[in-house]
Scaffold this active site. Sequence first.
Site, PDB file in Angstrom:
ATOM      1  N   GLY A 291       0.311  -4.154  10.570  1.00 20.01           N
ATOM      2  CA  GLY A 291       1.561  -3.900   9.871  1.00 20.01           C
ATOM      3  C   GLY A 291       1.591  -2.441   9.461  1.00 20.01           C
TER       4      GLY A 291
ATOM      5  N   SER B 258      -0.726   0.770   5.905  1.00 20.49           N
ATOM      6  CA  SER B 258      -1.047  -0.024   7.086  1.00 20.49           C
ATOM      7  C   SER B 258      -2.096  -1.070   6.763  1.00 20.49           C
ATOM      8  CB  SER B 258      -1.558   0.909   8.194  1.00 20.49           C
ATOM      9  OG  SER B 258      -1.777   0.206   9.380  1.00 20.49           O
ATOM     10  N   ASP B 259      -2.064  -2.169   7.523  1.00 24.49           N
ATOM     11  CA  ASP B 259      -3.100  -3.198   7.408  1.00 24.49           C
ATOM     12  C   ASP B 259      -3.275  -3.855   8.770  1.00 24.49           C
ATOM     13  OD1 ASP B 259      -4.850  -4.668   5.399  1.00 24.49           O
ATOM     14  OD2 ASP B 259      -3.896  -6.334   6.456  1.00 24.49           O
ATOM     15  N   THR B 260      -4.523  -4.125   9.135  1.00 28.08           N
ATOM     16  CA  THR B 260      -4.843  -4.730  10.427  1.00 28.08           C
ATOM     17  C   THR B 260      -5.676  -5.981  10.226  1.00 28.08           C
ATOM     18  OG1 THR B 260      -4.853  -2.551  11.493  1.00 28.08           O
ATOM     19  CG2 THR B 260      -5.957  -4.333  12.670  1.00 28.08           C
TER      20      THR B 260
ATOM     21  N   LYS C 101       0.833  -1.210   0.000  1.00 27.58           N
ATOM     22  CA  LYS C 101       0.000   0.000   0.000  1.00 27.58           C
ATOM     23  C   LYS C 101       0.868   1.261   0.000  1.00 27.58           C
ATOM     24  CE  LYS C 101      -3.872  -2.144   2.477  1.00 27.58           C
ATOM     25  NZ  LYS C 101      -4.626  -2.169   3.756  1.00 27.58           N
TER      26      LYS C 101
END
Length: 195
Positions: free
Chosen positions: A109, A72-74, A56
């Site tokens: 992340g 970001s990724d959750t 991203k």
Amino acid sequence: MKPTQKRVILASMSPRRTELLAKAGIHHEVIPSNVVEGVNGREAADEYVGRLAREKAMDVARLHRDAVVIGSDTVVVLDGKILEKPADREEASQMLRRLSGATHDVLTGVSIIGPERQDLFVTTTRVTFIDIPEAWLDGYLDSAEPYDKAGAYGIQGSGGLFVERLEGDYYNVVGLPLMPLVRTLEGHGVTPRFL
């Protein structure tokens, strides 16, 4: 709010991440990435959120080389299985029933790509749910809250009622671990403005 020293871009449309950055005093623009999320089946959860965060950030940084870009990724992880955003009410119900009375991990992340350096880290928070009463579950599923969140709940909203215990960074569960993010941004020449 005065701008930070450098141009900062959040590569996400998440209103929660935007609010968290503003809370941390980080002036930023929002330019969402075009990366399609999806588990490939071979990655561990920490590898997965790290890869997506980096993809991203890279997607947006390619067109904005002068900026510091945050990707970001959750995800929510229960018994080794990644729970992302539910597709519909039935999937949200299944996720919440599995989380009820159990302890799960929330992994975020974060990738920061700037003109001089790149950073990537993953933060994990352990969350334990109460046994969710059936009436609460039905009411929650009738709301809009579960459907755009990993694991089908938002800790900062009504979903916070399900949390019995939390070990680690609360803001990580919301979508951005603030302290490690701000510390890392300082290495890129971006500091918070406490105004």
